[in-house]
Each structure stands twice: as structure tokens, then as C-alpha cells.
Motif scaffolding. Structure first.
Motif, PDB file in Angstrom:
ATOM      1  N   LEU A  97      -7.002  -0.487  -0.204  1.00 17.55           N
ATOM      2  CA  LEU A  97      -6.627  -1.743   0.434  1.00 17.55           C
ATOM      3  C   LEU A  97      -6.830  -1.635   1.945  1.00 17.55           C
ATOM      4  O   LEU A  97      -6.228  -0.783   2.604  1.00 17.55           O
ATOM      5  CB  LEU A  97      -5.172  -2.081   0.122  1.00 17.55           C
ATOM      6  CG  LEU A  97      -4.829  -2.204  -1.368  1.00 17.55           C
ATOM      7  CD1 LEU A  97      -3.331  -2.420  -1.550  1.00 17.55           C
ATOM      8  CD2 LEU A  97      -5.613  -3.345  -2.011  1.00 17.55           C
ATOM      9  N   SER A 104     -13.410  -4.690   3.065  1.00 17.77           N
ATOM     10  CA  SER A 104     -13.351  -3.378   2.415  1.00 17.77           C
ATOM     11  C   SER A 104     -14.561  -2.509   2.764  1.00 17.77           C
ATOM     12  O   SER A 104     -14.430  -1.295   2.942  1.00 17.77           O
ATOM     13  CB  SER A 104     -13.235  -3.547   0.895  1.00 17.77           C
ATOM     14  OG  SER A 104     -14.299  -4.323   0.378  1.00 17.77           O
ATOM     15  N   GLY A 165      -3.509   2.358   1.000  1.00 17.39           N
ATOM     16  CA  GLY A 165      -3.665   1.243   1.910  1.00 17.39           C
ATOM     17  C   GLY A 165      -3.495   1.677   3.349  1.00 17.39           C
ATOM     18  O   GLY A 165      -2.677   2.553   3.652  1.00 17.39           O
ATOM     19  N   GLY A 169      -3.006  -3.154   4.843  1.00 16.09           N
ATOM     20  CA  GLY A 169      -3.160  -2.734   3.455  1.00 16.09           C
ATOM     21  C   GLY A 169      -2.067  -1.786   3.008  1.00 16.09           C
ATOM     22  O   GLY A 169      -1.733  -1.711   1.815  1.00 16.09           O
ATOM     23  N   ALA A 173       0.122  -2.111  -0.283  1.00 18.67           N
ATOM     24  CA  ALA A 173       0.246  -1.000  -1.228  1.00 18.67           C
ATOM     25  C   ALA A 173       1.712  -0.691  -1.517  1.00 18.67           C
ATOM     26  O   ALA A 173       2.111  -0.466  -2.672  1.00 18.67           O
ATOM     27  CB  ALA A 173      -0.462   0.238  -0.672  1.00 18.67           C
ATOM     28  N   SER A 193       0.738   2.588   8.799  1.00 21.60           N
ATOM     29  CA  SER A 193       1.268   1.269   8.473  1.00 21.60           C
ATOM     30  C   SER A 193       2.735   1.181   8.873  1.00 21.60           C
ATOM     31  O   SER A 193       3.524   2.065   8.540  1.00 21.60           O
ATOM     32  CB  SER A 193       1.128   0.998   6.966  1.00 21.60           C
ATOM     33  OG  SER A 193       1.629  -0.263   6.635  1.00 21.60           O
TER      34      SER A 193
END
Length: 354
Positions: A97, A104, A165, A169, A173, A193
Motif C-alpha cells: 500500500l 503504486s 504500507g 498506506g 494497513a 507512518s
């Protein structure tokens, strides 16, 4: 026991249609190169590489309508493009992701060649990213993205898979593993993230910037994109001429810009959509660059503490937010080790020396 989706998927038709697609891409490459459309040339070259070398094919999926308003009415249809394996194999399935930096293909360009050796890779363009993933739904939440990705994997016949991810993403995830696909997700990889940050903390980080979050992450000028690249990478490319940057903006930042800006606002408002953030039951690998200027590495340590003994933290030295590009070799090695080689090894903390 791990089950791959490949046994349930019909192999794609080859021969004339595949040859025509490759010839069309080759002619497009030549035309773009002659016109110095270097970003568009790179985009077409990536498609050719995925098709011809990595044996991945783009599949356009119309997702189920009606749940939670996601597809109520014909005008709210949702379509997702997923790069999928072209044929069956015994490799374990892995869902990748991407974040806000591109689709992507661009996000995973330095990872797919290595990961496809070991995994049955599925790489979707999330809703409102790329030219083909679109929706008439008014929903902009991480939960909506997670539901769409989970529905896509069900349509592809993948009952069980690992998920990785990066950045935005990573939010998706985490949400999939905790809620929308909790029974299907085996192991989780979260990269750079800010899942562990509260929405208030993310809004505070955004408020400290000199520009709005939309201007920062969805640039409209060459200088704006140059600033984003320098913010995202510890070692940005030395050659970033305006005409290449403007070409990339036309390719990646114009179409569905309004919808992506709304995704950003919803992310700042609700984060992953949990209060409090649940502790995942899945084994989780966290990967971070120690020079990340978007989500500081402290958030990686916080997420590691939050998940406790079922998580492992790896920090890549001298790498920024675009970790999958700057630290591609380390990222590929960590993912392979975590998902294949060390499934029964206890979690821990590591530092990748570069």
C-alpha cells in the motif's frame, strides 16, 4: 498454513493482446522521449517493466456497492486498479500500500523487483490515486480505503495475506489489520507512518509548516514539488529541472486533486479512525528512517511500545521519509526476513547501517 490467491485466479490471456500492449507501450516510450516528457516516459517505462519483466498485470476491479454508503447508487461506483501476478505460484501473497507521493508503480519501483522474487505481490493504486482508481463515494476516511483494499483482495480470491504500507498506506494497513480485514491479514509491516500520533498531534505538526498540508503534499509548482522531494529524502536527487518536475505534477498531482485534498483533511481530523488506537494481534514490523522529516522517528518508537512484544522496530540510518527508495535494499531485506525467514523469531529493535 498459508494460502495463496493464485489457485483461485484464472491466468490472464497471453499472445496477441499482450504483444499489442507491449508494442503500444514501446511506441509511447519513444514518443515521450522525443518530446522530453521524462516523467511520463518513466511512468510508461515502469508499466513496461512490470508487464514484461516482473510478470505483473493491471486489473481493474469494480468493488461491491452499498456498504456504509461506499457505493450507494450507480454514481457512487468505486473502481480500483491493482497490479497482480500474471499467473499462479506457490509464493506467499503480499499486499503493498503506497502513500501520497505517487501511485503504486512509482512508490514501489525499487522494491518490486526484489519482492516479486519471494512473494505473490499485489500493488493497488488506492482510491483517488492514479488514473484508474476512482469513486463516486463521498467517504474519505482511512476506514473507506481499508474497506476498498480488503474488498479488492476478496474479489481477487486471496483469503489470507500479509500487508505492508508506507506513510498514508501504513494507516490503511494498520486499519485493515485491526478491523476491515483482521481475519485475512497475517503479518503487518508499517513504514514511516504516523499511526501512533493522535489527530491533534498531526494537526499541530501541520500547523507548524509554512504552507498548508495540501500545498505541501499536492504541489502545483515546480518549486513546491522540489521542496517536497527535499523534505521527503535525506539525499534528494541533485538534478531536478523545472520541466521534469512540471511534467510529474501533470502526471500525478492534477487529476483527482480535490479528492486527495479531502483525504488529507479527513486524515488530520480522524487519523486511522480509532480512539483509542487498538493493539494489533498480528506480528508487526515497523521500519523507519532516522532522518525522517515528515513523521519523526520518535513516532516509530511510540508505536513499538504501544504494540509491545508482538512488534519489531528497524531503523535505517541516513534515510528519510521516502524510505522505500533511499533505503530500498534494507527495506527489501527486512520485509523478506520478517515475513519469510524469521517468522518464529522473537521481535526486537535493530539499526541498519548503511
Amino acid at each position: 498454513m498459508r494460502t495463496t490467491a493464485s489457485m483461485n485466479m484464472k491466468p490472464p490471456a497471453h499472445g496477441t493482446s499482450t504483444l499489442l500492449a507491449l508494442l503500444s507501450l514501446s511506441l509511447l516510450l519513444l514518443r515521450l522521449l522525443l518530446r522530453l516528457r521524462l516523467a511520463a516516459f518513466r511512468d510508461a517505462a515502469l508499466s513496461l517493466h512490470l508487464l514484461a519483466r516482473l510478470r505483473l498485470r493491471p486489473v481493474h476491479l469494480r468493488l461491491p456497492a452499498g456498504r456504509d454508503g461506499a457505493g450507494a447508487g450507480a454514481g457512487a461506483a468505486t473502481t480500483l486498479r491493482v497490479w497482480c501476478p500474471a499467473g499462479p505460484s506457490s509464493k506467499p501473497p503480499l499486499l503493498l500500500l503506497h502513500g501520497f507521493g505517487g501511485d503504486s508503480k512509482w512508490t514501489w519501483a525499487r522494491n518490486l523487483p526484489r519482492l516479486c522474487r519471494h512473494f505473490h505481490v499485489y500493488a493497488p493504486d488506492l482510491v483517488f490515486f492514479g488514473a484508474h482508481s476512482r469513486s463516486g463515494s463521498p467517504l474519505r476516511s482511512v476506514a473507506f480505503q481499508a474497506r476498498c483494499a480488503a474488498d479488492a483482495m476478496r474479489l481477487l480470491g486471496v483469503p489470507r495475506y500479509d500487508v505492508a504500507g508506507i506513510s498514508y498506506g501504513g494507516f490503511v494497513a494498520y486499519r485493515m489489520a485491526a478491523a476491515e480485514a483482521s481475519g485475512a491479514v497475517g503479518r503487518v509491516v508499517v513504514m514511516t507512518s504516523g499511526v501512533a500520533a493522535t489527530p491533534a498531534e498531526m494537526r499541530a505538526m501541520a500547523a507548524r509548516e509554512e504552507r498548508t498540508v495540501e500545498e505541501a503534499l499536492l504541489p502545483e509548482t515546480a518549486e513546491g514539488l522540489r521542496s517536497l522531494v527535499r523534505r521527503s529524502m535525506h539525499r534528494p536527487p541533485p538534478w531536478m529541472p523545472d520541466f521534469v518536475l512540471r511534467d510529474f505534477i501533470q502526471l500525478m498531482c492534477v487529476d483527482q486533486r480535490k479528492e486527495r485534498a479531502e483525504l488529507l483533511q479527513e486524515l488530520l481530523k480522524t487519523g486511522a479512525g480509532f480512539d483509542p488506537l487498538p493493539v494489533l494481534t498480528q506480528e508487526t514490523l515497523i521500519i523507519w528512517g532516522d532522518k525522517d522529516q515528515v513523521f519523526p522517528v520518535d513516532l516509530g518508537h511510540r508505536l513499538h511500545r504501544h504494540l509491545g512484544g508482538r512488534s519489531r522496530l528497524e531503523i535505517v540510518k541516513d534515510a528519510g521519509h521516502a524510505l522505500q527508495l533511499e533505503g530500498a535494499d534494507d527495506v527489501n531485506r527486512f520485509i523478506k526476513s520478517f515475513l519469510l525467514d524469521e517468522r518464529n523469531t522473537g521481535p526486537g529493535l535493530g539499526m541498519a547501517q548503511k
